[in-house]
Every structure is written in C-alpha cells, then in structure tokens.
Design an enzyme around this catalytic site. Sequence first.
Site, PDB file in Angstrom:
ATOM      1  N   LYS A   1       0.890  -1.176   0.000  1.00  0.00           N
ATOM      2  CA  LYS A   1       0.000   0.000   0.000  1.00  0.00           C
ATOM      3  C   LYS A   1       0.919   1.214   0.000  1.00  0.00           C
ATOM      4  CE  LYS A   1      -1.735   3.078   1.881  1.00  0.00           C
ATOM      5  NZ  LYS A   1      -1.464   4.484   1.445  1.00  0.00           N
ATOM      6  N   GLU A  50      -0.468   7.519  -1.200  1.00  0.00           N
ATOM      7  CA  GLU A  50      -1.478   7.973  -2.163  1.00  0.00           C
ATOM      8  C   GLU A  50      -1.063   9.279  -2.850  1.00  0.00           C
ATOM      9  OE1 GLU A  50      -1.454   7.890   1.071  1.00  0.00           O
ATOM     10  OE2 GLU A  50      -3.039   9.055   2.036  1.00  0.00           O
ATOM     11  N   ARG A  51       0.055   9.887  -2.378  1.00  0.00           N
ATOM     12  CA  ARG A  51       0.459  11.170  -2.972  1.00  0.00           C
ATOM     13  C   ARG A  51       1.224  10.980  -4.286  1.00  0.00           C
ATOM     14  NH1 ARG A  51      -2.101  13.381   0.405  1.00  0.00           N
ATOM     15  NH2 ARG A  51      -1.723  13.409   2.628  1.00  0.00           N
ATOM     16  N   SER A  95       5.356   8.455   9.298  1.00  0.00           N
ATOM     17  CA  SER A  95       5.510   9.358  10.442  1.00  0.00           C
ATOM     18  C   SER A  95       5.322   8.597  11.759  1.00  0.00           C
ATOM     19  CB  SER A  95       4.491  10.487  10.332  1.00  0.00           C
ATOM     20  OG  SER A  95       3.191   9.941  10.356  1.00  0.00           O
ATOM     21  N   CYS A 100      13.910  11.358   5.623  1.00  0.00           N
ATOM     22  CA  CYS A 100      13.935  10.994   7.047  1.00  0.00           C
ATOM     23  C   CYS A 100      15.360  11.052   7.580  1.00  0.00           C
ATOM     24  CB  CYS A 100      13.348   9.613   7.248  1.00  0.00           C
ATOM     25  SG  CYS A 100      14.338   8.371   6.446  1.00  0.00           S
ATOM     26  N   GLU A 125       9.225  17.281  14.254  1.00  0.00           N
ATOM     27  CA  GLU A 125       9.724  17.031  12.896  1.00  0.00           C
ATOM     28  C   GLU A 125       9.045  18.033  11.951  1.00  0.00           C
ATOM     29  OE1 GLU A 125       8.508  13.367  10.859  1.00  0.00           O
ATOM     30  OE2 GLU A 125      10.499  13.276   9.972  1.00  0.00           O
TER      31      GLU A 125
HETATM   32  P1  NAD Z   1       2.504   9.219   6.803  1.00  0.00           P
HETATM   33  O1  NAD Z   1       2.727   8.592   8.131  1.00  0.00           O
HETATM   34  O2  NAD Z   1       1.502  10.308   6.695  1.00  0.00           O
HETATM   35  O3  NAD Z   1       2.032   8.097   5.744  1.00  0.00           O
HETATM   36  C1  NAD Z   1       2.720   6.886   5.597  1.00  0.00           C
HETATM   37  C2  NAD Z   1       1.736   5.825   5.111  1.00  0.00           C
HETATM   38  O4  NAD Z   1       0.723   5.644   6.110  1.00  0.00           O
HETATM   39  C3  NAD Z   1       1.018   6.197   3.818  1.00  0.00           C
HETATM   40  O5  NAD Z   1       0.933   5.054   3.012  1.00  0.00           O
HETATM   41  C4  NAD Z   1      -0.348   6.662   4.296  1.00  0.00           C
HETATM   42  O6  NAD Z   1      -1.378   6.407   3.365  1.00  0.00           O
HETATM   43  C5  NAD Z   1      -0.570   5.834   5.551  1.00  0.00           C
HETATM   44  N1  NAD Z   1      -1.393   6.555   6.542  1.00  0.00           N
HETATM   45  C6  NAD Z   1      -1.429   7.888   6.766  1.00  0.00           C
HETATM   46  N2  NAD Z   1      -2.289   8.181   7.753  1.00  0.00           N
HETATM   47  C7  NAD Z   1      -2.811   7.004   8.176  1.00  0.00           C
HETATM   48  C8  NAD Z   1      -3.760   6.651   9.180  1.00  0.00           C
HETATM   49  N3  NAD Z   1      -4.352   7.573   9.948  1.00  0.00           N
HETATM   50  N4  NAD Z   1      -4.063   5.354   9.338  1.00  0.00           N
HETATM   51  C9  NAD Z   1      -3.485   4.406   8.578  1.00  0.00           C
HETATM   52  N5  NAD Z   1      -2.589   4.686   7.605  1.00  0.00           N
HETATM   53  C10 NAD Z   1      -2.235   5.969   7.403  1.00  0.00           C
HETATM   54  O7  NAD Z   1       3.930   9.685   6.267  1.00  0.00           O
HETATM   55  P2  NAD Z   1       4.268  10.527   4.961  1.00  0.00           P
HETATM   56  O8  NAD Z   1       3.833  11.934   5.166  1.00  0.00           O
HETATM   57  O9  NAD Z   1       3.822   9.827   3.737  1.00  0.00           O
HETATM   58  O10 NAD Z   1       5.874  10.445   4.965  1.00  0.00           O
HETATM   59  C11 NAD Z   1       6.687  11.297   5.713  1.00  0.00           C
HETATM   60  C12 NAD Z   1       7.053  10.707   7.048  1.00  0.00           C
HETATM   61  O11 NAD Z   1       7.704   9.445   6.872  1.00  0.00           O
HETATM   62  C13 NAD Z   1       8.028  11.560   7.831  1.00  0.00           C
HETATM   63  O12 NAD Z   1       7.634  11.559   9.185  1.00  0.00           O
HETATM   64  C14 NAD Z   1       9.357  10.843   7.661  1.00  0.00           C
HETATM   65  O13 NAD Z   1      10.304  11.063   8.685  1.00  0.00           O
HETATM   66  C15 NAD Z   1       8.901   9.427   7.640  1.00  0.00           C
HETATM   67  N6  NAD Z   1       9.886   8.557   7.009  1.00  0.00           N
HETATM   68  C16 NAD Z   1      10.629   7.750   7.811  1.00  0.00           C
HETATM   69  C17 NAD Z   1      11.585   6.939   7.261  1.00  0.00           C
HETATM   70  C18 NAD Z   1      12.416   6.038   8.122  1.00  0.00           C
HETATM   71  O14 NAD Z   1      13.101   5.215   7.571  1.00  0.00           O
HETATM   72  N7  NAD Z   1      12.389   6.152   9.440  1.00  0.00           N
HETATM   73  C19 NAD Z   1      11.797   6.932   5.875  1.00  0.00           C
HETATM   74  C20 NAD Z   1      11.014   7.758   5.075  1.00  0.00           C
HETATM   75  C21 NAD Z   1      10.051   8.573   5.666  1.00  0.00           C
END
Ligand code: NAD
Length: 497
Positions: free
Chosen positions: A173, A176-177, A226, A281, A382
């Site tokens: 999954k 979606e962006r 996140s 990240c 963050e």
């Molecule tokens: P996000 O947490 O908003 O989304 C990640 C995934 O979770 C997406 O597929 C999204 O559809 C899903 N999601 C979002 N909200 C949800 C919910 N309420 N319930 C269930 N699923 C949900 O993250 P993002 O904005 O796409 O990415 C940026 C974040 O990812 C930053 O915090 C960054 O630090 C982190 N990140 C971490 C790493 C790492 O290795 N630690 C690597 C890349 C990005």
Amino acid sequence: MDTIAHWIDGQKAAPKGDRTGDVFNPATGEVQRQVSYATVAEVDAAVASAKKASASWRHASLATRTRVLFAFRELVNRHKDEIARLLTLEHGKVLSDAGGEVQRGLECIEFACGLSQLLKGDLSENVSTDVDSYSLRQPLGVVAGITPFNFPAMVPMWMYPLAIACGNTFVLKPSERDPSVTNLCAELFAQAGLPPGVLNVVHGDKVAVDRLLEHPDVAGISFVGSTPIARYIYETGTRNGKRVQALGGAKNHMIVLPDADMDLAADAAVGAGYGSAGERCMAISVLETVGSAADKLLPRIQERIAALKVGPGLDPSSQMGPLITRQHQERVAGYVAAGASAGAEVVVDGRTLKVPGHEKGFFLGPTLIDRVRPEMSVYREEIFGPVLSVLRAQTYEEAIGLINSHVYANGTAIFTNDGGAARKFQHEVEVGMVGINVPIPVPMAYYSFGGWRSSLFGDLHIYGPDGVRFYTRNKVVISRWPDPRFRGVDLGFPQNR
Ligand code: NAD
C-alpha cells in the site's frame, strides 16, 4: 483524467469503489491524475491473490527465485530514467535526486539477488551420538508493506524484493500522494517472470491500511512513515498477532566541533538540510555548533544558500524542488513563524520565495533559523521541510546531551578532525545511524536501516540482514535415522550423550 488502478493478481484491477484522491504535480500545483482508494473488498482480493500465490511461491526453488530477481534488477536498471522522471512529476524532487533514489533502491534488489547465500541455515553434526541438528529459515506467508510519499521507489524496494526473495508474497500500500512509480515497478517485476499474485499493489488511505492490519491472512507488516502512524501500526498489528516493524519520523542533529573543516561542514549541512527540500527521514534538521564553530560556519552556510537554485524538478538546473502539497508547505511555513515568535532569529527566510512561471507550485525556499532553543517547536518537532535550525551549544557534553534526550533518534552526524572525539561520539550517542564527517549515513543494502526510540517500533531494522530475519521464521530440526540400539520406552528428559 487518468485514474491509477490497483495491481492485483498480476494485472491492473478496475476500481470497484468510488473514492479517489488527487495526485498533484507539486511544481505547478495542478492535479495531474486521480488514484483510486481501495475498498475492504479490494484489499481482500489482493490478500486472497497473495495467499493463493504463496502456496507455490514458497516452494519455488532458490534458483528460480534468483533468476526472477536478476531479471527484475535488469529491467529496473533499464527503466531507471523513466522511473526517475515519473517520480519527479509526482513527488517534485529534482531529477538527479530521483535518479539517486532509484539507484539506492536497485542496490536493495541486488542484495535480494543473493538470496541463496542469505537463506542458508546452520547445521551441527553429532549433537548427540548419531543425531544431527539444523536450522532453516522459512517465509512468513503473506506480508504487507505500507510506505510514505518521500521515497516512492526506494522505500518499497527496501521491502518487497527481499520479502519475495525469502519466499513470501506481498501486498503493498504505497503513498497515495505519488503512487504511479509503484505500478510501473510491479509491471516490470511481472515482465521479469514473477508469477501473478506474488506482488500486489492496493492504493488508498486508512481504509486499506486498517484492513491489512486486521486481515487474518497477513502475517507480517513493514511500515515506514511518520511516528504517530508508525506507533498506531505497531500497536494495532501486534495486537492482531502480526510481526511488525514500523519506522517513524526523525529530527537529525549534526554536531560541528570548532576544529572541523568548516567548508566541508558547510557543504554537508546545506546538502543534507535542503536536499529533496528537507523531505528525507535522514535530512539534517538541527545544526548544533559547539563553542566558536557557529561564527565560522554560519557565514559559509549563508553564502551557499544564496547560490542555491530552487525550481521545478524536471529543470536540470534546479537543485531543490517544491514540497509535496500546499497543506505541507503551509505547515512548514507555520513552524518558521512559530520559531520567530518564540524568539529565534530567521536568518534566511524561504517563505518569501517566488519561482517565476511556477507561482502555484508548492515551493518554499531554504530557511536558516539561528539561536533556536530546545523548548521551541522548531526544535522539538519534525518539520520535514527545507529548514535548518541552529542551536548554539557551549560544550560537546551539552550538544550530545540534547541528542540523547530527543524523542527522535533516527540519524546523526559529527563533523570534526579529532579522531578521538569522533570515536567518543560514535560510542556514546544513542541513535540508530551515525555519520562521522558524513551527514546522511544511510546504510548500504547489506547493512540494515533503522533508528532508535520513537524513530522505530519493533525489534529489527529494515532491509539487509535484519530484513532477512524479519521476513523469515526460524525452524530447528533434530534428526536421527532409525537405529535399533535406541529401542525402548524412556520417559526421562532427553540427554545428549
Ligand atoms: P505518513 O505517516 O503520513 O504516511 C505513511 C503511510 O501511512 C502512507 O501510506 C499513508 O497512506 C498511511 N497513513 C497515513 N495516515 C494514516 C492513518 N491515519 N491510518 C493508517 N494509515 C495511514 O507519512 P508521509 O507523510 O507519507 O511520509 C513522511 C514521514 O515518513 C516523515 O515523518 C518521515 O520522517 C517518515 N519517514 C521515515 C523513514 C524512516 O526510515 N524512518 C523513511 C522515510 C520517511
């Protein structure tokens, strides 16, 4: 307008639900595609396809799996530029950065190509007289991956090539962006000879994620995103009996000691702070200068910022592109405003940037905030944008104390010419990935990637050797060939002789 479909059972699946989301071109601010949001029934169809495929894929010989992975590696390599371009169009990062992302993803596929070495077990002969014991690593079954927007090619490649190499089938999954790259890669994997159902892609939001978290046929979940969502995924997935690794957010600090090569440190801080518009990240978000370092370092950083070219990712002269959405751009700008009103000094303000011809794009220029204090939200939270916060520490102890007490502990770096100081830092710092004069210490595909504290929930890091452990279960066998000497009932606990 195009609607991006799911990929189920080796083909595009016509959407059954009516919910869709906008996919923007962040450089122009325009919607360029729609993506369908999976219903529970569509997720169930993907999991059912993966479960069916699992019955044969787990028995596919190592030679067969290796050949398919090598063919996939070749196809991704051949389509590198196409993948990078698609990625730039939906994510916004500049083409050279997108190419780098694809390359690091390729390295994860290359690691997975070594599956015949990676999946070797152990054998001990004669653990007792004429008894041998050995261990096997076997797949979990159906595994799901949920990934963030910021590395739409690479982060999924941290997961599915290795999971599949280990004999699992996969339901992904993606964010979606920027979902298109994932479909292209799934098609390439099918062309490489991957049987239908071994890799499925469902697009969407919380509805799809929640179904994966509760589905009884999903055995394991890899998540990257996140921290609040990572915590939710870990808690819900483990409550439902699944194996979960959930990587979260970050606030990476870079310490600069007064003896450092200041030109090198300034280059590194600017590259790691503003590359990919800070949407990494492993981006550097906090610059901790120790003692007199600030006075030498900050003018050099300002000089470099002034020379940066911000623009659309497809323009080869751009060094930094836009942010992912308007909403995120406003959120980042909000942090800068909060820092200023809390008493920090906004030395370079990216909020005023205009990119000619791209006025509706989600741009925010490189921003430098000096005299940040630990209690400010710019320091604690963050931001995930092109904002470098400078915190002036008097001593090394003060600087490392801040790192070790921050809620995030993904990556960190120290810049110094003093080997002893660097070694002390490497030993004492409580963070998962450490750079010594290297600002973004992303481990190679044959190590594993992961942070500590609120940057990772679970026991194992992702990809590399930890990835093999995560995607397999250990089985120990003790074997003895029938031997008449051992006849007779014995109720005693077996002892080795
Ligand atoms: P996000 O947490 O908003 O989304 C990640 C995934 O979770 C997406 O597929 C999204 O559809 C899903 N999601 C979002 N909200 C949800 C919910 N309420 N319930 C269930 N699923 C949900 O993250 P993002 O904005 O796409 O990415 C940026 C974040 O990812 C930053 O915090 C960054 O630090 C982190 N990140 C971490 C790493 C790492 O290795 N630690 C690597 C890349 C990005």
